[in-house]
Design a protein around this motif. Structure first.
Motif, PDB file in Angstrom:
ATOM      1  N   THR A   1      14.687 -14.092  -2.052  1.00 41.51           N
ATOM      2  CA  THR A   1      15.115 -13.025  -1.148  1.00 41.51           C
ATOM      3  C   THR A   1      14.042 -11.948  -1.005  1.00 41.51           C
ATOM      4  O   THR A   1      13.132 -11.839  -1.831  1.00 41.51           O
ATOM      5  CB  THR A   1      16.400 -12.362  -1.651  1.00 41.51           C
ATOM      6  N   ASP A   2      14.167 -11.145   0.048  1.00 36.79           N
ATOM      7  CA  ASP A   2      13.237 -10.030   0.253  1.00 36.79           C
ATOM      8  C   ASP A   2      13.301  -9.053  -0.917  1.00 36.79           C
ATOM      9  O   ASP A   2      12.277  -8.516  -1.349  1.00 36.79           O
ATOM     10  CB  ASP A   2      13.571  -9.289   1.560  1.00 36.79           C
ATOM     11  N   ALA A   3      14.516  -8.835  -1.440  1.00 35.75           N
ATOM     12  CA  ALA A   3      14.675  -7.912  -2.570  1.00 35.75           C
ATOM     13  C   ALA A   3      13.949  -8.428  -3.806  1.00 35.75           C
ATOM     14  O   ALA A   3      13.307  -7.654  -4.533  1.00 35.75           O
ATOM     15  CB  ALA A   3      16.164  -7.711  -2.886  1.00 35.75           C
ATOM     16  N   GLU A   4      14.012  -9.725  -4.038  1.00 37.77           N
ATOM     17  CA  GLU A   4      13.327 -10.321  -5.191  1.00 37.77           C
ATOM     18  C   GLU A   4      11.811 -10.223  -5.031  1.00 37.77           C
ATOM     19  O   GLU A   4      11.091  -9.947  -5.986  1.00 37.77           O
ATOM     20  CB  GLU A   4      13.759 -11.776  -5.352  1.00 37.77           C
ATOM     21  N   MET A   5      11.331 -10.432  -3.806  1.00 35.21           N
ATOM     22  CA  MET A   5       9.894 -10.300  -3.558  1.00 35.21           C
ATOM     23  C   MET A   5       9.438  -8.864  -3.745  1.00 35.21           C
ATOM     24  O   MET A   5       8.378  -8.595  -4.331  1.00 35.21           O
ATOM     25  CB  MET A   5       9.555 -10.774  -2.146  1.00 35.21           C
ATOM     26  N   THR A   6      10.237  -7.914  -3.258  1.00 36.86           N
ATOM     27  CA  THR A   6       9.883  -6.499  -3.410  1.00 36.86           C
ATOM     28  C   THR A   6       9.787  -6.126  -4.877  1.00 36.86           C
ATOM     29  O   THR A   6       8.859  -5.429  -5.297  1.00 36.86           O
ATOM     30  CB  THR A   6      10.936  -5.604  -2.709  1.00 36.86           C
ATOM     31  N   GLN A   7      10.738  -6.614  -5.682  1.00 34.75           N
ATOM     32  CA  GLN A   7      10.715  -6.329  -7.111  1.00 34.75           C
ATOM     33  C   GLN A   7       9.485  -6.933  -7.767  1.00 34.75           C
ATOM     34  O   GLN A   7       8.852  -6.330  -8.633  1.00 34.75           O
ATOM     35  CB  GLN A   7      11.984  -6.875  -7.781  1.00 34.75           C
ATOM     36  N   ALA A   8       9.112  -8.150  -7.333  1.00 38.62           N
ATOM     37  CA  ALA A   8       7.925  -8.807  -7.891  1.00 38.62           C
ATOM     38  C   ALA A   8       6.667  -8.021  -7.557  1.00 38.62           C
ATOM     39  O   ALA A   8       5.769  -7.866  -8.397  1.00 38.62           O
ATOM     40  CB  ALA A   8       7.812 -10.232  -7.347  1.00 38.62           C
ATOM     41  N   VAL A   9       6.595  -7.509  -6.335  1.00 39.84           N
ATOM     42  CA  VAL A   9       5.426  -6.714  -5.924  1.00 39.84           C
ATOM     43  C   VAL A   9       5.377  -5.408  -6.709  1.00 39.84           C
ATOM     44  O   VAL A   9       4.312  -4.979  -7.168  1.00 39.84           O
ATOM     45  CB  VAL A   9       5.449  -6.434  -4.405  1.00 39.84           C
ATOM     46  N   LEU A  10       6.538  -4.781  -6.900  1.00 33.79           N
ATOM     47  CA  LEU A  10       6.596  -3.532  -7.673  1.00 33.79           C
ATOM     48  C   LEU A  10       6.113  -3.760  -9.107  1.00 33.79           C
ATOM     49  O   LEU A  10       5.353  -2.953  -9.654  1.00 33.79           O
ATOM     50  CB  LEU A  10       8.031  -2.993  -7.695  1.00 33.79           C
TER      51      LEU A  10
ATOM     52  N   PHE B   1       0.148  -2.719  -2.411  1.00 35.26           N
ATOM     53  CA  PHE B   1       1.180  -3.140  -1.470  1.00 35.26           C
ATOM     54  C   PHE B   1       0.557  -3.619  -0.161  1.00 35.26           C
ATOM     55  O   PHE B   1       0.933  -4.658   0.382  1.00 35.26           O
ATOM     56  CB  PHE B   1       2.147  -1.983  -1.179  1.00 35.26           C
ATOM     57  N   GLU B   2      -0.395  -2.855   0.350  1.00 36.47           N
ATOM     58  CA  GLU B   2      -1.048  -3.219   1.608  1.00 36.47           C
ATOM     59  C   GLU B   2      -1.826  -4.525   1.454  1.00 36.47           C
ATOM     60  O   GLU B   2      -1.844  -5.358   2.361  1.00 36.47           O
ATOM     61  CB  GLU B   2      -1.978  -2.091   2.056  1.00 36.47           C
ATOM     62  N   PHE B   3      -2.451  -4.689   0.282  1.00 36.73           N
ATOM     63  CA  PHE B   3      -3.204  -5.916   0.010  1.00 36.73           C
ATOM     64  C   PHE B   3      -2.278  -7.126   0.040  1.00 36.73           C
ATOM     65  O   PHE B   3      -2.596  -8.165   0.630  1.00 36.73           O
ATOM     66  CB  PHE B   3      -3.887  -5.796  -1.350  1.00 36.73           C
ATOM     67  N   VAL B   4      -1.100  -7.004  -0.590  1.00 40.03           N
ATOM     68  CA  VAL B   4      -0.143  -8.114  -0.626  1.00 40.03           C
ATOM     69  C   VAL B   4       0.371  -8.434   0.773  1.00 40.03           C
ATOM     70  O   VAL B   4       0.506  -9.605   1.152  1.00 40.03           O
ATOM     71  CB  VAL B   4       1.033  -7.788  -1.576  1.00 40.03           C
ATOM     72  N   GLN B   5       0.644  -7.395   1.558  1.00 42.59           N
ATOM     73  CA  GLN B   5       1.166  -7.601   2.912  1.00 42.59           C
ATOM     74  C   GLN B   5       0.205  -8.410   3.782  1.00 42.59           C
ATOM     75  O   GLN B   5       0.625  -9.188   4.636  1.00 42.59           O
ATOM     76  CB  GLN B   5       1.448  -6.245   3.577  1.00 42.59           C
ATOM     77  N   LYS B   6      -1.092  -8.249   3.533  1.00 40.34           N
ATOM     78  CA  LYS B   6      -2.101  -8.911   4.365  1.00 40.34           C
ATOM     79  C   LYS B   6      -2.547 -10.261   3.792  1.00 40.34           C
ATOM     80  O   LYS B   6      -3.271 -10.993   4.458  1.00 40.34           O
ATOM     81  CB  LYS B   6      -3.330  -8.003   4.501  1.00 40.34           C
ATOM     82  N   ASN B   7      -2.132 -10.570   2.576  1.00 39.00           N
ATOM     83  CA  ASN B   7      -2.642 -11.756   1.897  1.00 39.00           C
ATOM     84  C   ASN B   7      -1.507 -12.746   1.617  1.00 39.00           C
ATOM     85  O   ASN B   7      -0.736 -12.583   0.680  1.00 39.00           O
ATOM     86  CB  ASN B   7      -3.322 -11.354   0.576  1.00 39.00           C
ATOM     87  N   VAL B   8      -1.432 -13.781   2.447  1.00 41.15           N
ATOM     88  CA  VAL B   8      -0.357 -14.775   2.319  1.00 41.15           C
ATOM     89  C   VAL B   8      -0.457 -15.521   0.994  1.00 41.15           C
ATOM     90  O   VAL B   8       0.556 -15.855   0.370  1.00 41.15           O
ATOM     91  CB  VAL B   8      -0.414 -15.775   3.492  1.00 41.15           C
ATOM     92  N   GLN B   9      -1.681 -15.780   0.542  1.00 40.16           N
ATOM     93  CA  GLN B   9      -1.865 -16.520  -0.710  1.00 40.16           C
ATOM     94  C   GLN B   9      -1.305 -15.747  -1.901  1.00 40.16           C
ATOM     95  O   GLN B   9      -0.661 -16.316  -2.781  1.00 40.16           O
ATOM     96  CB  GLN B   9      -3.348 -16.822  -0.926  1.00 40.16           C
ATOM     97  N   VAL B  10      -1.533 -14.433  -1.935  1.00 44.16           N
ATOM     98  CA  VAL B  10      -0.997 -13.613  -3.022  1.00 44.16           C
ATOM     99  C   VAL B  10       0.526 -13.580  -2.946  1.00 44.16           C
ATOM    100  O   VAL B  10       1.215 -13.627  -3.975  1.00 44.16           O
ATOM    101  CB  VAL B  10      -1.580 -12.189  -2.968  1.00 44.16           C
TER     102      VAL B  10
END
Length: 444
Positions: free
Chosen positions: A369-378, A392-401
């Motif tokens: 879920t989006d919530a799970e991804m957000t928590q992982a990024v945090l 955060f910006e780096f992750v948004q632009k990097n599909v591999q990450v």
């Protein structure tokens, strides 16, 4: 457009894709007609530029776009029709290459390794033991003592008393190599706990046995793998002035200590520590359960593996292990790293389990879920204090990450899905028994 099979050997596939000159010409004309209403060229009104002029000015670029689009469409139609899923990005080469000329058919060779068909697996055949550990009172007491030790203070020793291991000395120091000071080698009023090993090996030991107001020349050799290359392996002398010698004073285990750690009183702190310990035990117990599940899957389900995928995984394992064994080398100028049979065996296991779990998760419609991804990024962003926004910006632009963060969440959810269907027995064990099980994981 024609797609012709030229190789089908195990999971290896090869095809030729032919786009006729007439098809390509029709595609170019279609694109020129699409673009015509928006083109404005000097001497012509917008949208009124003749196709012949457009072809002369934009034909080469549009030809390249049309060619790529035709090939992409042919590949998509092929995968839709065959159901093949390439293990890695297909290799596509144009036959003739630079010798191709406008008016000729376009022929490309496409090669890939297909993902294998994954056998059905009945998770109810799994038999697992789920262990649990309760936080014993002795474990809680030990953890509280460790907290008290970390909260200890220091008070001045009597004048003339010499420093011992565990004491804190306040020092001014100036480092030099061959009599020449170096950057980062000086400090003032630095509190150093002797025996903490926070300075270069051998430094702290030479301050033991000296009292306040003494001057000490500390002679050390920087390690060969020291982070600053210009200091690595060099002999240095630090002129030290001991300004104070302080003895450690253990913190009392009472309500005041508890308040230092954010608890209302000692009883509340013990409750928090007990909860934290049991959470740690639960995490370790889950790792044991997951390994047991994966071991059973690995033994029960067999299928052909794409050689290129296994090779890529083996190379990655060898590369990671090399860096684990050479932590001082952070670059990639170490040349080729040979893979061993052990690397390949581990790679086969990882690839097999990865494909199997992915297929089980796909059929079970497991999603992240989006919530799970957000928590992982945090969680990941906490590793970069002060740079969270940039991360955060780096992750948004990097599909591999994003995929690297999503993969372990997906895997854990598939594991939960399998455990829910398996035969699971519960067993309470001691902390020491759990530690043995965890140690066994590292030995495998």
């Amino acid at each position: 457009m024609q797609v012709t099979e030229t190789l089908k050997d195990g999971l290896k596939r090869a095809y030729t894709i032919t786009v006729t000159a007439a098809e390509l010409e029709a595609k170019v004309t279609e694109k020129l007609v699409e673009a015509q209403p928006d083109v404005e060229i000097k001497g012509f009104r917008k949208g009124k530029v003749p196709l012949a002029i457009l072809r002369k000015q934009f034909g080469q670029r549009i030809m390249g776009d049309a060619m790529q689009e035709a090939i992409d469409t042919a590949m998509k139609d092929h995968f839709d029709a065959t159901g093949d899923r390439p293990a890695l990005q297909p290799e596509v080469k144009m036959v003739g290459g630079e010798s191709w000329a406008e008016g000729q058919d376009v022929v490309v060779e496409m090669t890939y390794e297909a993902l294998p068909p994954i056998p059905e697996f009945d998770a109810s055949t799994l038999s697992l033991e789920k262990v649990a550990v309760k936080a014993a009172e002795a474990d809680v007491e030990e953890a509280i003592k460790n907290l008290a030790s970390s909260a200890k203070s220091f008070e001045d020793r009597k004048k003339g008393v010499k420093a011992k291991d565990g004491d804190q000395v306040t020092i001014d120091f100036k480092g030099s190599i061959d009599g020449v000071p170096f950057d980062g080698g000086a400090g003032e009023d630095y509190p150093l706990v002797l025996g903490s090993n926070s300075f270069i090996p051998g430094f702290e030991a030479q301050l033991v046995g000296h009292a306040a107001e003494e001057d000490v020349d500390v002679k050390v050799t920087f390690p060969e793998n020291y982070g600053a290359a210009h200091l690595a392996g060099k002999e240095a002398v630090f002129a030290c002035k001991i300004k104070a010698v302080k003895k450690p004073v253990e913190a009392k285990i009472d309500d005041e200590l508890a308040k230092k750690f954010g608890a209302e009183d000692l009883a509340a702190l013990k409750g928090q520590v007990s909860t934290r310990l049991e959470a740690e035990y639960a995490g370790a117990a889950r790792a044991v359960l997951k390994r047991a599940l994966l071991d059973q899957l690995d033994a029960a389900v067999k299928f052909d593996l794409p050689p290129a995928l296994v090779e890529a995984e083996a190379n990655q394992i060898a590369h990671q292990l090399w860096h684990d064994e050479n932590p001082h080398d952070h670059g990639h100028n170490h040349g080729h790293i040979e893979t061993t049979d052990e690397h390949k065996k581990l790679a086969e296991r990882r690839v097999r389990l990865g494909l199997l779990l992915a297929e089980i998760g796909r059929k079970a419609e497991v999603t992240v879920t989006d919530a799970e991804m957000t928590q992982a990024v945090l969680t990941a962003a906490r590793q970069y204090p002060g740079q969270e926004r940039a991360y955060f910006e780096f992750v948004q632009k990097n599909v591999q990450v994003q995929q690297q963060l999503r993969a372990p969440i997906f895997e854990d959810k598939v594991v939960d899905h399998l455990v829910a269907q398996a035969k699971v027995s519960d067993k309470e064990i001691s902390k020491d028994e759990l530690q043995k099980l965890v140690d066994a994981l590292d030995e495998m």
